[in-house]
Write a protein that holds these residues in place. Structure first.
Motif, PDB file in Angstrom:
ATOM      1  N   ALA A 418       0.835  -1.217   0.000  1.00 14.53           N
ATOM      2  CA  ALA A 418       0.000   0.000   0.000  1.00 14.53           C
ATOM      3  C   ALA A 418       0.864   1.259   0.000  1.00 14.53           C
ATOM      4  O   ALA A 418       0.484   2.272  -0.585  1.00 14.53           O
ATOM      5  N   ILE A 419       2.033   1.197   0.666  1.00  7.11           N
ATOM      6  CA  ILE A 419       2.858   2.408   0.754  1.00  7.11           C
ATOM      7  C   ILE A 419       3.932   2.422  -0.348  1.00  7.11           C
ATOM      8  O   ILE A 419       4.839   3.236  -0.337  1.00  7.11           O
ATOM      9  N   ARG A 420       3.809   1.484  -1.284  1.00  3.50           N
ATOM     10  CA  ARG A 420       4.697   1.484  -2.454  1.00  3.50           C
ATOM     11  C   ARG A 420       3.880   1.807  -3.704  1.00  3.50           C
ATOM     12  O   ARG A 420       4.240   1.405  -4.813  1.00  3.50           O
ATOM     13  N   MET A 421       2.757   2.469  -3.478  1.00  2.07           N
ATOM     14  CA  MET A 421       1.837   2.766  -4.567  1.00  2.07           C
ATOM     15  C   MET A 421       1.184   4.115  -4.269  1.00  2.07           C
ATOM     16  O   MET A 421       0.037   4.175  -3.829  1.00  2.07           O
ATOM     17  N   PRO A 422       1.936   5.215  -4.464  1.00  2.86           N
ATOM     18  CA  PRO A 422       1.331   6.514  -4.187  1.00  2.86           C
ATOM     19  C   PRO A 422       0.021   6.630  -4.956  1.00  2.86           C
ATOM     20  O   PRO A 422      -0.080   6.154  -6.094  1.00  2.86           O
ATOM     21  N   GLY A 423      -0.969   7.261  -4.324  1.00  2.00           N
ATOM     22  CA  GLY A 423      -2.284   7.378  -4.969  1.00  2.00           C
ATOM     23  C   GLY A 423      -3.180   6.229  -4.560  1.00  2.00           C
ATOM     24  O   GLY A 423      -2.923   5.529  -3.577  1.00  2.00           O
ATOM     25  N   GLU A 424      -4.214   6.009  -5.362  1.00  2.41           N
ATOM     26  CA  GLU A 424      -5.237   5.029  -5.003  1.00  2.41           C
ATOM     27  C   GLU A 424      -4.730   3.589  -5.146  1.00  2.41           C
ATOM     28  O   GLU A 424      -3.937   3.279  -6.042  1.00  2.41           O
ATOM     29  N   ILE A 425      -5.239   2.730  -4.261  1.00  2.00           N
ATOM     30  CA  ILE A 425      -4.865   1.307  -4.315  1.00  2.00           C
ATOM     31  C   ILE A 425      -5.964   0.531  -5.033  1.00  2.00           C
ATOM     32  O   ILE A 425      -7.127   0.624  -4.649  1.00  2.00           O
ATOM     33  N   THR A 426      -5.582  -0.181  -6.059  1.00  3.95           N
ATOM     34  CA  THR A 426      -6.572  -1.041  -6.726  1.00  3.95           C
ATOM     35  C   THR A 426      -5.953  -2.433  -6.898  1.00  3.95           C
ATOM     36  O   THR A 426      -4.726  -2.578  -6.883  1.00  3.95           O
ATOM     37  N   ARG A 427      -6.811  -3.411  -7.076  1.00  5.56           N
ATOM     38  CA  ARG A 427      -6.310  -4.782  -7.266  1.00  5.56           C
ATOM     39  C   ARG A 427      -5.437  -4.863  -8.522  1.00  5.56           C
ATOM     40  O   ARG A 427      -4.428  -5.561  -8.548  1.00  5.56           O
ATOM     41  N   GLU A 428      -5.863  -4.140  -9.565  1.00 11.71           N
ATOM     42  CA  GLU A 428      -5.115  -4.183 -10.822  1.00 11.71           C
ATOM     43  C   GLU A 428      -3.693  -3.650 -10.603  1.00 11.71           C
ATOM     44  O   GLU A 428      -2.700  -4.271 -11.013  1.00 11.71           O
ATOM     45  N   LYS A 429      -3.597  -2.514  -9.889  1.00  9.66           N
ATOM     46  CA  LYS A 429      -2.263  -1.942  -9.658  1.00  9.66           C
ATOM     47  C   LYS A 429      -1.421  -2.830  -8.743  1.00  9.66           C
ATOM     48  O   LYS A 429      -0.214  -2.971  -8.926  1.00  9.66           O
ATOM     49  N   LEU A 430      -2.070  -3.453  -7.761  1.00 15.19           N
ATOM     50  CA  LEU A 430      -1.334  -4.362  -6.871  1.00 15.19           C
ATOM     51  C   LEU A 430      -0.725  -5.513  -7.668  1.00 15.19           C
ATOM     52  O   LEU A 430       0.424  -5.913  -7.443  1.00 15.19           O
TER      53      LEU A 430
END
Ligand code: XMP
Length: 534
Positions: A418-430
């Motif tokens: 979560a803290i390696r993804m500035p901005g919104e968290i989505t399953r796709e981005k994860l």
């Protein structure tokens, strides 16, 4: 969020021990690590935290005075308590520590007035001493690391010069009758090549320690202590996949067997394969009772639309405690509830720091843990590793026979990806991030660099860029590669990868990870950056 007052360890006094008085140097922890590496237990106390009777009662085999940011020539400059020079134990003053020792014992220190020695320097060794014996011979020219403005300009009675440099005529001094030693340079940093041996000389030759601090001893003593503390009660331990909580769990299991239940919360923001590895090691290999809680829907759901880093951290921290609370209650369902909560707190979290500015430091990030839980559930904390540094935890893991690939793992933060993804968290981005991270770490391991690096990971940026692949246009995410060297996570340098390595990783990520079309490398050190991006 810690609810219990943080106590200094001060528990290993059955061992030979050295006391380090901290004057606020950035590298005081390195002094402690060097002393421990020499097989001798030590603790760091702020120079002004202990009254004289406490120092006397602690009964150290020797005392080390650290460096520090002040000038001994300032009004109200920090001083070593007088008892340090009256107890009849050896003293080693380093940089500021040397200067205050000299001044307090009747010598003089001259201001640098803007000049000084900073960085690599060489000293001429002019005499023998117990501190340098077998390491530096008289007549030799040796490399050291200096960082000073002021310098000693005349010695107190009974002292002689052992080595000098261009900017420090008293680079090493000794009063061998009293066993007082002073060094202007920093033997604790790696840039002083023989620093480790000089510390070993201090602890063994000067202080007469035999070296009774080993992780094998620690293991046996801790097991006895855990049995005594926990008795026949139940204990729970949260596993994060990181080395600290894993070693804590294995140590506890060795001490009290199935009175321990581990809890692993899968937040959906773990690295690829992490959950499988944790379950395999603890449930299948060690046969430790384990609750594996699948909480991805809950965490990702509650984080929907959240972009502020602190809000993310607070939500994750709060949810973690809720889920942990629920699991902990399950442990007690068929019988007695757990009475203890184990945590992998380490010594750097416990050391009180010297504050010359007065007030508490600002919160840069709220670290997540399960600190709210003991209060809510009336649990007592067990922290078997609060005396250890990270490298000692790894040694303890080895002493416990844990697999090397688990022990040598890079640290992973509680809030996960979560803290390696500035901005919104989505399953796709994860999913994109997990794939890119796997490729990056795979290349680091193939290049044999994993153990040289403190932490390496990919950050997925909330930015899309235009690219061209084949004959088509792409409009995909940008990622940043991060790799740092560090000793404790407090300060860090970016890792100087070769260009060829970086281009190999970049090519592989763009070819193999659908959704990323641009790769950058983060060359920020800490400070001014932090290791994680949020
Ligand atoms: P920063 O980003 O503050 O990180 O320079 C320093 C070290 O701490 C780790 N880190 C955490 N570990 N919970 C943890 O258990 C957290 O909330 C957390 N935040 C950062 C980070 O990975 C690095 O090793």
């Amino acid at each position: 969020m810690s609810v219990q007052p943080v106590m200094k360890p001060e528990t290993q006094t059955a061992h030979e021990h050295i006391l380090i008085l901290d004057f606020g140097s950035q590298v005081t922890q390195l002094i402690a690590r060097r002393v421990r590496e020499s097989g001798v237990y030590c603790e760091i106390w702020p120079f002004n935290a202990a009254d004289e009777s406490k120092i006397k009662a602690y009964n150290p085999k020797g005392i080390i005075l650290s460096g520090g940011p002040c000038s001994v020539l300032d009004k109200d400059a920090p001083r070593a308590p007088d008892i340090v020079f009256e107890m009849g134990v050896p003293v080693l003053g380093i940089c500021y520590g040397q200067q205050t020792m000299v001044k307090q014992l009747g010598g003089t220190v001259t201001p640098g007035d803007g000049s000084g020695e900073f960085g690599r320097a060489h000293v001429d060794v002019t005499d023998h001493s117990d501190l340098t014996t077998g390491v530096w011979d008289a007549g030799a020219n040796e490399q050291v690391w200096m960082s000073h403005g002021d310098h000693v300009s005349s010695l107190p009675e009974g002292f002689k010069i052992i080595a000098k440099s261009e900017g420090a005529p008293f680079a090493v001094i000794a009063n061998e009758d009293k066993q007082f030693y002073g060094v202007q340079f920093h033997p604790e940093v790696v840039h002083t090549p023989h620093g480790v041996e000089l510390f070993k000389n201090f602890t063994h030759e000067v202080c007469g320690c035999k070296g009774d601090w080993t992780m094998q001893n620690f293991r046996e003593e801790s097991i006895a202590k855990i049995r005594q503390t926990v008795g026949d009660k139940k204990i729970i331990c949260g596993l994060s996949g990181g080395v600290d909580s894993s070693v804590t769990a294995v140590l506890l299991h060795e001490a009290i067997g199935d009175q321990l239940t581990c809890i692993y919360v899968d937040t959906g923001m773990m690295r690829a394969g992490e959950s499988e590895q944790v379950v395999e090691l603890f449930r299948e290999h060690y046969h430790i009772p384990l609750i594996h809680e699948e909480a991805a829907d809950l965490f990702i759901g509650k984080l929907e639309g959240v972009t502020d880093p602190e809000t993310k951290r607070k939500i994750i921290g709060g949810l973690f405690i809720d889920v942990f609370d629920k699991c902990a209650k399950e442990v007690g369902k068929d019988g007695e509830p757990a009475a203890f909560l184990a945590q992998g707190t380490l010594y750097p979290d416990v050391i009180e720091s010297v504050s010359f500015t007065g007030g508490p430091s600002v919160t840069i990030k709220s670290h997540h843990n399960v600190g709210g839980l003991p209060e809510r559930m009336n649990l007592k904390l067990v922290e078997p590793m609060r005396e250890l540094f990270k490298d000692e935890v790894r040694d303890l893991g080895r002493a416990l026979g844990m697999p090397e690939d688990f022990i040598a793992r890079h640290p992973f933060p509680g809030p996960g990806l979560a803290i390696r993804m500035p901005g919104e968290i989505t399953r796709e981005k994860l999913e994109i991030l997990r794939k890119a991270d796997t490729v990056y770490l795979d290349e680091i391991k193939n290049a044999g660099l994993y153990d040289e690096i403190w932490q390496a990971f990919v950050v997925l940026l909330p930015v899309r860029s235009v690219g061209v692949m084949g004959d088509g246009r792409t409009y995909d995410y940008v990622c940043a590669l991060r790799a740092v060297t560090s000793t404790d996570g407090m300060t860090a340098d970016y890792y100087p990868f070769e260009h060829e390595f970086l281009s190999r990783v970049s090519t592989r990520i763009i070819n193999e990870v659908h959704g990323i079309n641009r790769v950058t490398y983060d060359i920020t050190s800490k400070p001014p950056g932090t290791i994680e991006w949020e």
